[in-house]
Write a protein that holds these residues in place. Structure first.
Motif, mmCIF file in Angstrom:
data_model
loop_
_atom_site.group_PDB
_atom_site.id
_atom_site.type_symbol
_atom_site.label_atom_id
_atom_site.label_comp_id
_atom_site.label_asym_id
_atom_site.label_seq_id
_atom_site.Cartn_x
_atom_site.Cartn_y
_atom_site.Cartn_z
ATOM 1 N N TYR A 1 56.358 42.951 31.871
ATOM 2 C CA TYR A 1 57.650 42.296 32.319
ATOM 3 C C TYR A 1 57.764 41.400 33.351
ATOM 4 O O TYR A 1 58.665 40.443 33.409
ATOM 5 N N TYR B 1 61.619 45.728 42.317
ATOM 6 C CA TYR B 1 62.456 46.408 41.280
ATOM 7 C C TYR B 1 62.635 47.779 41.668
ATOM 8 O O TYR B 1 61.881 48.608 42.391
ATOM 9 N N ARG C 1 64.450 45.960 33.026
ATOM 10 C CA ARG C 1 63.451 46.752 32.702
ATOM 11 C C ARG C 1 63.476 48.223 32.351
ATOM 12 O O ARG C 1 64.508 48.863 33.034
ATOM 13 N N TRP D 1 54.509 47.104 32.954
ATOM 14 C CA TRP D 1 55.067 46.556 34.135
ATOM 15 C C TRP D 1 54.662 45.130 34.403
ATOM 16 O O TRP D 1 55.288 44.340 34.502
ATOM 17 N N GLU E 1 59.558 37.660 32.814
ATOM 18 C CA GLU E 1 60.752 37.501 33.720
ATOM 19 C C GLU E 1 60.568 36.148 34.198
ATOM 20 O O GLU E 1 61.471 35.380 34.777
#
Ligand SMILES: Cc1cc2nc3c(=O)[nH]c(=O)nc-3n(C[C@H](O)[C@H](O)[C@H](O)COP(=O)(O)OP(=O)(O)OC[C@H]3O[C@@H](n4cnc5c(N)ncnc54)[C@H](O)[C@@H]3O)c2cc1C
Lengths: 182, 220
Positions: free
Chosen positions: A152, A167, A123, A149, A156
């Motif tokens: 992501y 993260y 990221r 966010w 993922e």
């Protein structure tokens, strides 16, 4: 039945990639049935899109030039053997300094290049979204990192990108400690 | 020129000793067994003249130790690739397609050999063969047979690429360089610096040759 010699995703079922000889149910449409979407290429982009559209109730057909593998039974632990995953049709490299490519630049199978990609996808750090104003180079993105966010997290999950559970930067950032145990 | 026997560096290491270990599964055994069964004389792409040249070229590029048995069938592996028509996925625009480049290149190497020593490449003395290949590598060729094919590019991007790729796809070369070879499902466990799983090759750093040999005999 070998994935190379005849298509496997037929008769309302598709190979189960987690079980040798296994199957999972698959929606199938006849040749003359109209569908909402036909997607050419079932890789990271096409495969994910097909899944998303189907989950939202659309009828979708995904087409791929390559086989539908069951890795547990179809793959040997050998690099030359695994070149069967690659899209090796000829691509011309030209110009003043023709690049030397690798033969593993893209994949040809259901799943596309994700069948052999390395599952790493970092990221952006929050400050990189404002790189011009905060760091003095590049350009600022037209959106805030917080907006990105959850996308992501979603991508993922969809692509099974590997990485830390928490993260190390951005929301809920936690420092990672790497333990040494010898 | 004496071929370098890298096995001195990993004494006693034979990657095939792992064949029945958890580093290999049935699929891997099948694939590697087939590779080991490649007949070193079998060729379908090359005609006889091309084949003789190819064998001699492979010998020059990667000389193998006399005592190695069996040797990596490099020429047969290159021929197999060319016969399959399977490419690399890209082509340098300055070179013709794979099979055409090889046919032209092998013929041109032979033509260059004729100028150099009055004989086909495979019949030249080792030293003369070396001279011919050096000229090809440097582009200092005299034969008109190179028309339309850059000798340097053919040498660097086609010939070396295919010969070296074939060589390092064979267990004999893995043993030579201490490569672990197939690694699924077991994988590796000891990831820290200077740690070695018992199924990895042990390197004979100066002074520990015997220790390395002992360790390598237990790799499995
Ligand atoms: C070795 C390797 C390692 C990688 N590692 C990473 C990584 O760690 N992290 C990361 O983020 N990215 C990585 N990538 C890149 C990532 O995998 C790709 O960017 C991504 O898969 C591209 O998605 P895509 O949908 O555009 O194409 P692809 O996933 O390549 O899918 C294209 C699909 O279309 C099919 N197709 C093409 N033409 C036709 C046609 N005419 N008819 C039918 N089907 C067709 C192909 O067979 C293929 O299945 C890696 C890639 C490779 C090759």
């Amino acid at each position: 039945m070998s994935a190379e010699s005849s298509p496997r995703a037929i008769n309302g079922r598709a190979p189960d990639v987690f079980r040798p000889s296994g199957w999972v149910a698959m929606r199938e449409y006849s040749e003359d049935e109209p569908v909402d979407f036909a997607i050419v290429g079932s890789g990271a982009g096409g495969g994910t899109l097909a899944c998303k559209l189907a989950e939202h109730g659309f009828s979708v057909v995904a087409l791929d030039a390559g086989p539908y593998w069951r890795p547990l039974e179809d793959f040997a632990s050998d690099e030359m053997h695994q070149s069967k995953l690659y899209w090796t049709d000829e691509r011309i490299v030209d110009g003043e300094n023709p690049l030397q490519l690798g033969s593993n630049n893209s994949g040809k199978s259901v799943g596309g290049s994700t069948v052999h990609f390395a599952m790493v996808s970092l990221r952006f750090r929050p400050e990189w979204f404002k790189s011009l104003s905060v760091l003095g180079y590049g350009a600022d993105w037209p959106l805030d990192w917080r907006e990105m966010w959850h996308y992501y997290a979603e991508v993922e999950q969809a692509l099974k990108v590997s990485g830390p559970v928490n993260y190390p930067w951005g929301r809920n950032a936690r420092a990672i400690r790497i333990a040494r145990t010898n | 020129m004496k071929p370098i026997d890298m096995n001195e560096r990993y004494p006693g290491y034979n990657v095939l000793n792992k064949r029945n270990s958890p580093s290999w599964n049935d699929q891997t055994r099948e694939v590697i067994d087939a590779r080991l069964a490649i007949d070193a004389d079998f060729h379908r792409f090359c005609d006889e003249a091309e084949w003789q040249t190819l064998c001699a070229v492979c010998n020059q590029i990667i000389p193998q130790p006399d005592h190695r048995c069996p040797k990596v069938p490099i020429a047969a592996m290159v021929d197999q690739k060319l016969y399959s028509g399977k490419g690399d996925g890209y082509r340098d625009a300055r070179l013709p397609a794979q099979s055409e480049a090889w046919r032209k290149g092998l013929a041109a190497i032979n033509a260059e050999a004729a100028l150099e020593g009055g004989k086909p490449f495979c019949e030249l003395a080792q030293e003369q063969q070396r001279v011919v290949l050096l000229k090809v590598q440097k582009g200092e060729v005299a034969s008109p047979a190179w028309e339309g094919l850059s000798p340097q590019l053919f040498f660097a991007k086609r010939l070396l690429h295919d010969v070296v790729t074939a060589y390092f796809a064979h267990p004999a070369s893995w043993s030579e360089i201490g490569f672990g070879g197939p690694a699924s499902p077991r994988g590796y466990v000891r990831m820290n610096f200077d740690r070695r799983d018992p199924w990895e090759a042990s390197e004979a750093r100066p002074g520990r040759e015997e220790e390395a040999r002992r360790e390598n005999e237990h790799v499995g």
